[in-house]
Design a protein around this motif. Structure first.
Motif, PDB file in Angstrom:
ATOM      1  N   VAL A 118       0.838  -1.198   0.000  1.00  0.00           N
ATOM      2  CA  VAL A 118       0.000   0.000   0.000  1.00  0.00           C
ATOM      3  C   VAL A 118       0.873   1.248   0.000  1.00  0.00           C
ATOM      4  O   VAL A 118       0.638   2.204  -0.757  1.00  0.00           O
ATOM      5  N   ALA A 122       1.253   4.144  -2.963  1.00  0.00           N
ATOM      6  CA  ALA A 122       0.975   5.549  -2.662  1.00  0.00           C
ATOM      7  C   ALA A 122       2.138   6.439  -3.089  1.00  0.00           C
ATOM      8  O   ALA A 122       1.937   7.500  -3.677  1.00  0.00           O
ATOM      9  N   TYR A 130      -2.597   0.829  -5.735  1.00  0.00           N
ATOM     10  CA  TYR A 130      -2.965   1.204  -4.379  1.00  0.00           C
ATOM     11  C   TYR A 130      -4.294   0.563  -3.981  1.00  0.00           C
ATOM     12  O   TYR A 130      -4.407  -0.062  -2.917  1.00  0.00           O
TER      13      TYR A 130
END
Length: 219
Positions: A118, A122, A130
């Motif tokens: 994650v 990002a 994501y």
């Protein structure tokens, strides 16, 4: 390969192209998808385009408009609430089962890798990666509970979750709200840490709070 095989392959390519565009918001809510333009983009005839759009209409992603193409259907507020309510029921139950069943130690490495996925997405401002990593974090917990029926139910929500995640966190061009993104990452890390500590109450509470944050975006 016979003619029918070629046609099925073309329809599948169109289906994946349009589906991915909708999930990543390259095709936004209420966009009109013209058959001719899609056919040109993928270098196919209009027949497989129509087949793919019919399939997407059956899945609730588009509505066919005679002689015009297909309209991308927005996710309704009611559908969003229904999905989040279902997720809360499934995810809090599975968190409890994982911890009470002594499976938490087996998840530590996998959840850490999921959180890192994650974070990496990002930093790269990769919309699709994501949203997929976010969903996979929670799916890892659900799968670890060992309930095949709930696992299949959760998997059936996949496309809705991916689409809703993109709508919640991203604009069409990339990361939309860094504050919200960072809070979501912190939520994931908090849930992972609570599971690693085998703190059932904290893990359940953090899961509920995490989903409530998404629900507030409906307001």
């Amino acid at each position: 390969m016979d003619a029918s095989g070629v046609q099925v392959s073309a329809a599948e390519r169109v289906y994946q192209h349009v589906r991915t565009g909708i999930l990543t918001r390259r095709f936004a809510d209420n966009d009109l998808l013209a058959e001719g333009r899609i056919a040109e983009e993928i270098a196919v005839s209009r027949t497989p385009v129509r087949e793919a759009l019919l399939r997407l209409e059956a899945e609730g992603m588009v509505r066919l408009l005679p002689k015009r193409g297909a309209l991308v259907l927005p996710v309704s507020a009611q559908e969003w609430r229904d999905v989040l309510s279902t997720r809360e029921l499934v995810e809090t139950y599975c968190v409890t089962q994982v911890i009470d069943g002594g499976r938490a130690p087996m998840l530590t490495t996998r959840l850490e890798a999921a959180v890192q996925g994650v974070e990496q997405a990002a930093r790269a401002k990769d919309v699709a990666a994501y949203v997929s990593a976010d969903r996979d974090f929670h799916a890892t917990i659900v799968a670890a509970a060992g309930n095949n029926i709930l696992d299949r139910l959760y998997s059936s929500l996949r496309d809705r979750q991916l689409r809703m995640g993109a709508a919640n966190l991203f604009a069409a061009g990339g990361l939309d709200d860094p504050i919200r993104i960072n809070r979501t990452i912190a939520d994931h890390r908090g849930i992972a840490d609570a599971i690693a500590r085998e703190d059932r109450e904290a893990a359940v509470r953090l899961t509920i709070e995490h989903l409530a944050t998404a629900a507030r975006s409906l307001a």
